[in-house]
Design a protein around this motif. Structure first.
Motif, PDB file in Angstrom:
ATOM      1  N   ALA A   1     -80.896 -51.479 -54.055  1.00 62.72           N
ATOM      2  CA  ALA A   1     -79.647 -52.197 -54.357  1.00 62.72           C
ATOM      3  C   ALA A   1     -78.672 -51.273 -55.088  1.00 62.72           C
ATOM      4  O   ALA A   1     -77.467 -51.257 -54.796  1.00 62.72           O
ATOM      5  N   ALA A   2     -79.191 -50.474 -56.011  1.00 64.63           N
ATOM      6  CA  ALA A   2     -78.325 -49.546 -56.755  1.00 64.63           C
ATOM      7  C   ALA A   2     -77.829 -48.426 -55.830  1.00 64.63           C
ATOM      8  O   ALA A   2     -76.662 -48.011 -55.903  1.00 64.63           O
TER       9      ALA A   2
ATOM     10  N   ALA B   1     -77.394 -48.625 -52.553  1.00 67.34           N
ATOM     11  CA  ALA B   1     -76.377 -49.200 -51.668  1.00 67.34           C
ATOM     12  C   ALA B   1     -75.049 -49.356 -52.404  1.00 67.34           C
ATOM     13  O   ALA B   1     -73.985 -49.056 -51.856  1.00 67.34           O
ATOM     14  N   ALA B   2     -75.114 -49.809 -53.638  1.00 66.33           N
ATOM     15  CA  ALA B   2     -73.885 -50.011 -54.413  1.00 66.33           C
ATOM     16  C   ALA B   2     -73.146 -48.690 -54.599  1.00 66.33           C
ATOM     17  O   ALA B   2     -71.923 -48.623 -54.462  1.00 66.33           O
TER      18      ALA B   2
ATOM     19  N   ASP C   1     -71.579 -47.824 -51.179  1.00 65.77           N
ATOM     20  CA  ASP C   1     -70.547 -48.768 -50.737  1.00 65.77           C
ATOM     21  C   ASP C   1     -69.310 -48.694 -51.627  1.00 65.77           C
ATOM     22  O   ASP C   1     -68.201 -48.963 -51.180  1.00 65.77           O
ATOM     23  N   GLU C   2     -69.512 -48.298 -52.890  1.00 65.42           N
ATOM     24  CA  GLU C   2     -68.368 -48.134 -53.809  1.00 65.42           C
ATOM     25  C   GLU C   2     -67.861 -46.685 -53.808  1.00 65.42           C
ATOM     26  O   GLU C   2     -67.028 -46.322 -54.639  1.00 65.42           O
ATOM     27  N   LYS C   3     -68.409 -45.883 -52.914  1.00 70.20           N
ATOM     28  CA  LYS C   3     -67.968 -44.489 -52.744  1.00 70.20           C
ATOM     29  C   LYS C   3     -68.163 -43.636 -53.996  1.00 70.20           C
ATOM     30  O   LYS C   3     -67.406 -42.704 -54.246  1.00 70.20           O
TER      31      LYS C   3
ATOM     32  N   MET D   1     -68.131 -48.796 -46.101  1.00 72.90           N
ATOM     33  CA  MET D   1     -69.481 -49.144 -45.665  1.00 72.90           C
ATOM     34  C   MET D   1     -69.965 -50.340 -46.472  1.00 72.90           C
ATOM     35  O   MET D   1     -69.577 -50.522 -47.626  1.00 72.90           O
ATOM     36  N   ARG D   2     -70.842 -51.095 -45.870  1.00 74.22           N
ATOM     37  CA  ARG D   2     -71.527 -52.188 -46.584  1.00 74.22           C
ATOM     38  C   ARG D   2     -72.963 -52.199 -46.111  1.00 74.22           C
ATOM     39  O   ARG D   2     -73.227 -52.334 -44.913  1.00 74.22           O
ATOM     40  N   HIS D   3     -73.879 -51.991 -47.023  1.00 80.00           N
ATOM     41  CA  HIS D   3     -75.306 -51.971 -46.712  1.00 80.00           C
ATOM     42  C   HIS D   3     -75.930 -53.337 -46.963  1.00 80.00           C
ATOM     43  O   HIS D   3     -75.730 -53.915 -48.031  1.00 80.00           O
ATOM     44  N   VAL D   4     -76.696 -53.811 -46.007  1.00 79.67           N
ATOM     45  CA  VAL D   4     -77.574 -54.946 -46.289  1.00 79.67           C
ATOM     46  C   VAL D   4     -78.992 -54.446 -46.014  1.00 79.67           C
ATOM     47  O   VAL D   4     -79.316 -54.080 -44.880  1.00 79.67           O
ATOM     48  N   ILE D   5     -79.771 -54.369 -47.074  1.00 81.64           N
ATOM     49  CA  ILE D   5     -81.122 -53.782 -46.997  1.00 81.64           C
ATOM     50  C   ILE D   5     -82.134 -54.894 -47.212  1.00 81.64           C
ATOM     51  O   ILE D   5     -81.999 -55.695 -48.138  1.00 81.64           O
TER      52      ILE D   5
END
Lengths: 175, 175, 175
Positions: free
Chosen positions: A29-30, A32-33, A36-38, A96-100
Motif C-alpha cells: 500500500a505504501a 503504491a502510494a 501513484d503520488e509520483k 497511475m493508480r495501483h490496485v494490489i
C-alpha cells in the motif's frame, strides 16, 4: 452435502501468518502510494542498496527467457531511472493508480543471519492521461523477496511479470 | 547481496496495527457492498451526522483548489442526494463494482475524548450498463477520517480523489 | 463536528474476526494464483467433493432466476470442465489476472459437526489475448460457503455473480 468441520483454532502459527501478510500488504500500500503520488525518490527507499527490480512480459517469464522490459540491478540504477523519468525522458505525462490484491506469502526462509520472505501479489495499474479516461494499463503479478532492515521490510528483489506483450504507448514509470 | 535480517517480533503495536487495518478493510468491504447492491439508504449509515463526503478530480486536489464534483457536508445532504438518484434524476441506469485495495492507516490521533483514524485506500470502480460490457469507470483514492460511534467505525470525512477529469457520461451514484 | 470516540479494544472476538478474514483472503489469493497460472487441476482442490460452482449474470441472480452460465454440482463435473478447457474445446487462448478485494465475512454458522463460513469478495478479472492489450473481462462478486477439511478451508459453494450480461467472446476458464 459434506457436513461442516470445526474451525481450526488461532495458534501462534496463525498469528505469525497474519503478521507476515499484514506487513506485506502494508508495504504494498505504501509502495503504491509513492508511485501513484509520483514520489519517485521515495520509491527507491522500498529497496535494499543491492536490490533487483525487473519488469518482464509473462511470455518471456513463462519460457524462462531472460529479456526484461526494465532490469535494474541496484538502487543506483533505480536512481538513474528516476532521474531519467523526471528530468530527461521526453514523454506524455500520465497518472497511475495501483490496485494490489492482498498478498500471498509463499515462504519464510530462515538463514543464519535472518529471514527471507517470498511473497506474491496480483496488481492492476490504471493509467489516466490528461483529459482522457482511465484505462487498464498494466496488469500482472509481483514476485517478491523481502528482508528486514532495522525492523522495516525492504525488497531484495521485485519481479513484475505483466500479462500483455502489448504496452499502451510505453511504460515510463516503474509499476 | 545484503544478508537477510531477522523478522521483527509480533508486539502489542503490531497487533494494534493489524486490528486498525482490519477494521478499515472490513468497513470498506461493507461500504462497497452497500453501493454495489444499490442499498443507498445503508450508504448513509457509514457516516456521522455531520460528516463530509467529497468527490474531487485529482487535478484540483493536487493544486489545492476547492472545486469538487460532489461536496456533501452532512448526512442530511447525503440523504437528499440519495433521494435525487433514486427518485428524481433522469439517467441511464448502471451497475457499479468496487475493488478496493487493502487500506493504509496513516495516523491514529488521540484526543481527550477519543481517537481519529486517518487512512487511505486505492479504489477502482467498474461500470456496467444494461447490455454492455464492464468498463473502468472511476479510479482513485479514498482519503478518510474515521472515528468510532458506539464501538462501530464511522466516517467523519471521505474524500474521493479520482484520476480522470473525464467522466464517462456522468457520475450519478456515490463512489 | 462530532468529537472523536475511543477505539474499541482488541478482544477475543476481534482476533477471531481477523483470523477468519485472513483465512479467506489467503484462500482467494491461492485460488486466483491457480487460475491465473492455468493450474486447473489445482483449481479442483479448492472445493469439496460435492461442492457447487456457479457463474451467473447479476440480472438473473437479482431476479431469483435459476439460469447460470456455468453450473457445476460436484468436483467430478469440475474435472470434466477442466478436461474440456484443456483438451477438447477449440478456443482462442487468453491469460487471466484476478484482482480480488479483501473479503467480507458475513456469518459463521455453528452446527453440531462444525462451522460453515459465509463470505463475499468483489473481483475483477482482466483478460489478455496474445498480442493484445489487457482488458476488463469479468467483474462481480463471489458468494461463498466454506468449511474446513483437515484444518484447510474448502469451498462447499462458490457463486460468481458477474455484472455484465455481455461476455467478451466467451468465458472458457472458470473465474
Amino acid at each position: 452435502m459434506t457436513p461442516p468441520h470445526p474451525t481450526p483454532p488461532l495458534t501462534e502459527t496463525s498469528l505469525q501468518s497474519l503478521w507476515l501478510h499484514h506487513q506485506v500488504d502494508r508495504f504494498n500500500a505504501a509502495y503504491a502510494a509513492a508511485l501513484d503520488e509520483k514520489r519517485y525518490a521515495d520509491w527507491l527507499g522500498f529497496f535494499l542498496a543491492d536490490a533487483h527490480y525487473r519488469v518482464q512480459a509473462r511470455e518471456n517469464f513463462d519460457r524462462g527467457l531472460p529479456l526484461c522490459l526494465i532490469h535494474l540491478e541496484s538502487q543506483g540504477m533505480m536512481k538513474d531511472r528516476v532521474h531519467g523519468i523526471t528530468q530527461t525522458i521526453y514523454h506524455g505525462p500520465y497518472h497511475m493508480r495501483h490496485v494490489i490484491s492482498p498478498a500471498r506469502v509463499i515462504e519464510l526462509e530462515r538463514t543464519e543471519t535472518g529471514e527471507v520472505l517470498r511473497a506474491e501479489a496480483n496488481y492492476a495499474v490504471f493509467r489516466t492521461k490528461p483529459g482522457g479516461v482511465s484505462e487498464v494499463f498494466n496488469v500482472g503479478r509481483y514476485l517478491d523477496e523481502f528482508t528486514w532492515l532495522d525492523g522495516a521490510l525492504k525488497l531484495r528483489s521485485r519481479h513484475c511479470v505483466y500479462d500483455s506483450e502489448m504496452i499502451l504507448n510505453s511504460l515510463i514509470y516503474p509499476v
